[in-house]
Structures are given as C-alpha cells and as structure tokens.
Design an enzyme around this catalytic site. Structure first.
Site, PDB file in Angstrom:
ATOM      1  N   LYS A 155       0.677  -1.166   0.048  1.00 36.53           N
ATOM      2  CA  LYS A 155      -0.197   0.069   0.110  1.00 36.53           C
ATOM      3  C   LYS A 155       0.810   1.365  -0.093  1.00 36.53           C
ATOM      4  O   LYS A 155       2.051   1.251   0.231  1.00 36.53           O
ATOM      5  CB  LYS A 155      -0.897  -0.176   1.375  1.00 36.53           C
ATOM      6  CG  LYS A 155      -0.215   0.126   2.463  1.00 36.53           C
ATOM      7  CD  LYS A 155      -1.180  -0.369   3.606  1.00 36.53           C
ATOM      8  CE  LYS A 155      -0.596  -0.273   5.027  1.00 36.53           C
ATOM      9  NZ  LYS A 155      -1.364  -0.584   6.120  1.00 36.53           N
TER      10      LYS A 155
ATOM     11  N   ARG B  80     -10.899  -0.010  14.543  1.00 37.86           N
ATOM     12  CA  ARG B  80     -10.976   0.675  13.309  1.00 37.86           C
ATOM     13  C   ARG B  80     -11.999   0.074  12.308  1.00 37.86           C
ATOM     14  O   ARG B  80     -13.044   0.318  12.244  1.00 37.86           O
ATOM     15  CB  ARG B  80      -9.437   0.777  12.675  1.00 37.86           C
ATOM     16  CG  ARG B  80      -8.980   1.885  12.263  1.00 37.86           C
ATOM     17  CD  ARG B  80      -7.382   2.156  11.797  1.00 37.86           C
ATOM     18  NE  ARG B  80      -6.778   0.559  11.246  1.00 37.86           N
ATOM     19  CZ  ARG B  80      -5.721   0.565  10.895  1.00 37.86           C
ATOM     20  NH1 ARG B  80      -4.925   1.551  11.127  1.00 37.86           N
ATOM     21  NH2 ARG B  80      -5.223  -0.556  10.447  1.00 37.86           N
TER      22      ARG B  80
ATOM     23  N   TYR C 288      18.241  29.181   9.775  1.00 37.02           N
ATOM     24  CA  TYR C 288      16.656  29.968  10.036  1.00 37.02           C
ATOM     25  C   TYR C 288      16.655  30.093  11.693  1.00 37.02           C
ATOM     26  O   TYR C 288      16.905  28.965  12.213  1.00 37.02           O
ATOM     27  CB  TYR C 288      15.862  29.537   9.473  1.00 37.02           C
ATOM     28  CG  TYR C 288      15.480  30.088   7.975  1.00 37.02           C
ATOM     29  CD1 TYR C 288      15.632  31.261   7.670  1.00 37.02           C
ATOM     30  CD2 TYR C 288      15.604  28.800   6.994  1.00 37.02           C
ATOM     31  CE1 TYR C 288      15.612  31.596   6.267  1.00 37.02           C
ATOM     32  CE2 TYR C 288      15.437  29.215   5.677  1.00 37.02           C
ATOM     33  CZ  TYR C 288      15.508  30.340   5.269  1.00 37.02           C
ATOM     34  OH  TYR C 288      15.273  30.859   3.806  1.00 37.02           O
TER      35      TYR C 288
ATOM     36  N   MET D  91      14.429  24.343   3.106  1.00 40.38           N
ATOM     37  CA  MET D  91      13.515  23.801   2.159  1.00 40.38           C
ATOM     38  C   MET D  91      14.300  22.628   1.345  1.00 40.38           C
ATOM     39  O   MET D  91      14.070  21.749   1.039  1.00 40.38           O
ATOM     40  CB  MET D  91      12.670  24.790   1.320  1.00 40.38           C
ATOM     41  CG  MET D  91      12.011  24.128   0.317  1.00 40.38           C
ATOM     42  SD  MET D  91      11.073  25.176  -0.542  1.00 40.38           S
ATOM     43  CE  MET D  91       9.709  25.680   0.177  1.00 40.38           C
TER      44      MET D  91
HETATM   45  C1  LIG Z   1      -0.714  -1.649   6.740  1.00 45.37           C
HETATM   46  C2  LIG Z   1      -1.127  -2.983   7.387  1.00 45.37           C
HETATM   47  C3  LIG Z   1      -0.455  -4.007   7.655  1.00 45.37           C
HETATM   48  C4  LIG Z   1       1.108  -4.138   7.393  1.00 45.37           C
HETATM   49  O1  LIG Z   1       1.561  -3.504   8.764  1.00 45.37           O
HETATM   50  P1  LIG Z   1       3.113  -3.129   9.056  1.00 45.37           P
HETATM   51  O2  LIG Z   1       3.130  -2.463  10.438  1.00 45.37           O
HETATM   52  O3  LIG Z   1       3.780  -2.072   8.209  1.00 45.37           O
HETATM   53  O4  LIG Z   1       3.712  -4.421   8.675  1.00 45.37           O
HETATM   54  C5  LIG Z   1      -1.007  -5.300   7.917  1.00 45.37           C
HETATM   55  N1  LIG Z   1      -2.353  -5.596   7.682  1.00 45.37           N
HETATM   56  C6  LIG Z   1      -2.969  -4.224   7.399  1.00 45.37           C
HETATM   57  C7  LIG Z   1      -4.404  -4.564   7.679  1.00 45.37           C
HETATM   58  C8  LIG Z   1      -2.518  -3.156   7.006  1.00 45.37           C
HETATM   59  O5  LIG Z   1      -3.267  -2.234   7.080  1.00 45.37           O
END
Ligand SMILES: *Cc1c(COP(=O)(O)O)cnc(C)c1O
Length: 365
Positions: free
Chosen positions: A35, A130, A256, A304
């Site tokens: 993802k 969630r 800065y 930046m």
């Molecule tokens: C992102 C995610 C994972 C992976 O989690 P990590 O902590 O990056 O290993 C696994 N299961 C679900 C449902 C997720 O959303």
C-alpha cells in the site's frame, strides 16, 4: 546538472527482508504489503525485489491495476475492500480478493452481478476499533456472506493494535479465536511486529501474514529492537552531496532562527537536501548524517532545500563529498531510517511514504 540528490531502492534487500519475515513465521504464506505505493518505494520499483511473496496486499484499486500490469497473476488482497459498487466489477475483472468489514459492503456484494464468485476476507474488529465487525456481530456477517451466490470463499481476518508493544496480541488473539474457532476458512492475522515478535504463535494460527514495514527494512518496534537486531537491511537510501562549506568561529550561528551557535571554531558542510525532499523538518541539531560513510551530526534547522552538518569527524570532506541521509553509504555503512524518524518524533513509515516526488529514484541490485 540536476541537484545532487538521489534515492536508491535496493532490490536484494527487499528480497532479504521478505525472507527474514518468512523465517519468523515459517508456517504462514506471506502477503507483501505494498500500500501507499509500496511504502513510498514505488510499486514498479519494488516489485522485482518482492517477487518471492505469495501475494500482495494494498488498498488503492489503481495500485491493484498496476500490480496486474506488472503481470502479477497471483493473489492480490484489498485491505479495506471496496468503496463503491463498481469497485466490485474491477475485483471480478482483475481477480482481486477483498476485505469485507461492514454491512454496507455485504449489501454491495448482494447486488453485484458477476460470473466469477469472489473470495472475501471477513474482518473482525478484535480491539483496534478501526475497521471490522465486533466479535458479537461477526458470525451474523459470516452467515450473510455465506448465503450469497456472489461469494465463493470466506477467509477470516483481524489486525493487532499493539503487536509492537507491551500490551501485545494475547487479548485480541483470544477474542478472534473465541469467535471463529468453529468457522471454516483460512485465517490472516499479522503485521510485521506480530510476525517478528510473535511469529511462532502466529504461524500456527495464521495461514497468511501481512508484513509491510519490515519488508522495507525498518524495525516495527524501534528502539526496543533495531532493524539490525531483526536482521533487516535498508531498502531505501536517500543520498546527497556537500554543495557548500563554511568555517565558523565561536558565537556564529547557523540557519533560520539561529538555533545553533558555534562554541568554537567549526567547519560545517551544506547539503543539497531539505524538507521539500521529504527530509523531516522536525530533525534538529544532533540528528545523525553520514559524510563519506562517517557519522556526523546535523546542526541548526532543516531548510526547504538544504541542511547543515558539523564536519569535525571528517576534516577531509569538502564540496562534492557524498552524504547519506538514511540507508546505506557507498562504503556500506548503514544509517537506519528509524534513527532519523525518531529524531523527528515519528516512525520510519512516514519518512518512506513522504519521500518527495522531486527526488530522482534509481533501482539497484
Ligand atoms: C498496513 C497493514 C499491514 C502491514 O503493517 P506493517 O506494520 O507495515 O507491517 C498489515 N495489515 C493491515 C490490515 C494493514 O493495513
């Protein structure tokens, strides 16, 4: 000439880390979680290194399309399932498995016209609060799904909130098992932290594990364990060069806000990397930076397009010297992204995902 800044994706390290997670939960098949554009690495760039996975898990339908465009014919799981009815058509067309976490998604499935029955992963909210059905409502959802001609196979899924910490996974695992012990179907339980910290227990109970961050060489429970402790290698390097040098005297300030003041003569290097490249502005004086593979400290604020380092440990360094912001130096020295994330009050995930588009990226072995 472009600015001297470059990110490198390490193909062999991706493969190595995947094998590490596999070894930690040897009885389970492994979804590589890709993802967020493979945690900022780029799906297409990471694919070669992750080819050994049994499947890929993600949540954006366009990213699923990109996986199929890479000719990946194996399993793809949508971790959040479908958002609207027409997503189900894409699931049929691309052969995607999808999560079902709410009644509205079951309603959508019930109206979906398909020749190809779907494989779905019914998500339990075992305590994360969630996505998912509570244990009390899980069986009713399973029964509804099981009655649909659109559904061919139901697998069971939950997600741990505290696999990286002291609370652990026991209570959620118990809630999941109590509610599912007599239901058929494959199970998928575990993120990176659960796979690495509780792999033996997980392996028996989970047909599939879902590691993300560990595959990308960041420790899911830093600083309790470093990536090196877990045998993980950096998969993303952010490198630049020194483009300016200043010789300070006592009382001179840097950058800065004049947040750093030299207390004696000090040679500093100015690097072509700043917060617009994805380097966190929350990092301040003391954050490690490798110059020619030698650990130095950042001084002053991140700008930046530039940041500044104390060159005391590397008197030979000058304009054109190589610097490593995170990852691996040309000489093989590692600076974990977890250290930089910690200095910024965040986690490696956020830094990887926030690598800026303006940074050129190359892929190596
Ligand atoms: C992102 C995610 C994972 C992976 O989690 P990590 O902590 O990056 O290993 C696994 N299961 C679900 C449902 C997720 O959303």
């Amino acid at each position: 000439m472009p600015r001297p800044i470059l990110s490198t994706i390490h193909t062999a390290a991706l493969g190595h880390n995947l094998a590490r997670v596999r070894a930690a939960a040897p009885d389970a098949r492994v979804w590589a979680v890709v993802k967020a554009n493979a945690y900022g690495h780029g799906i297409e760039r990471a694919f070669e290194g992750l080819r050994g996975a049994d499947g890929f898990a993600l949540l954006d339908l366009d990213e699923a399309r990109r996986m199929r465009a890479l000719d990946w014919r194996g399993p793809i799981l949508l971790l959040e399932g479908c958002f609207e009815l027409r997503d189900l058509e894409l699931c049929s067309r691309l052969g995607l498995w999808h999560t079902v976490h709410c009644d509205e998604q079951i309603d959508m499935l019930a109206t979906h016209k398909t020749q190809l029955p779907h494989r779905v992963f019914l998500k339990m909210n075992s305590g994360m609060n969630r996505l998912g059905f509570t244990p009390a409502r899980y069986r009713a959802a399973w029964t509804r799904l099981n009655a649909l001609p659109q559904v061919e196979e139901i697998s069971l899924m939950t997600h741990f909130s505290d696999a990286d910490g002291t609370k652990g996974i026991a209570a959620q695992l118990q809630a999941f098992e109590a509610a599912t012990h007599d239901l058929p179907g494959e199970r998928t339980l575990s993120n990176s932290a659960a796979a690495l910290r509780h792999g033996a227990a997980i392996g028996e109970k989970s047909d599939w594990v879902r590691p993300g961050i560990a595959v990308y060489g960041s420790s899911p429970d830093f600083p309790e364990h470093s990536a090196t402790d877990w045998g993980l290698l950096p998969t993303m390097t952010l490198a630049s060069k020194i483009i300016g040098v200043q010789n300070l005297v006592a009382g001179d300030t840097v950058g800065y806000g004049s947040s750093f003041t030299a207390d004696g003569p000090l040679r500093i290097g100015v690097l072509a990397c700043g917060y617009a490249d994805g380097y966190p502005r929350h990092c301040t004086t003391g954050t490690p930076v490798l110059v020619g593979g030698v650990r130095c400290r950042m001084v002053g604020r991140v700008s930046m397009d530039m940041l500044t380092v104390d060159l005391t440990p590397v008197p030979e360094a000058g304009i054109g010297s190589d610097v490593t912001l995170w990852g691996q130096s040309a000489t093989g020295v590692v600076l974990s992204i977890d250290e930089i994330a910690r200095a910024a009050g965040t986690v490696g995930y956020e830094l990887m995902c926030a690598l800026a588009l303006r940074v050129p990226v190359v892929v190596t072995d």
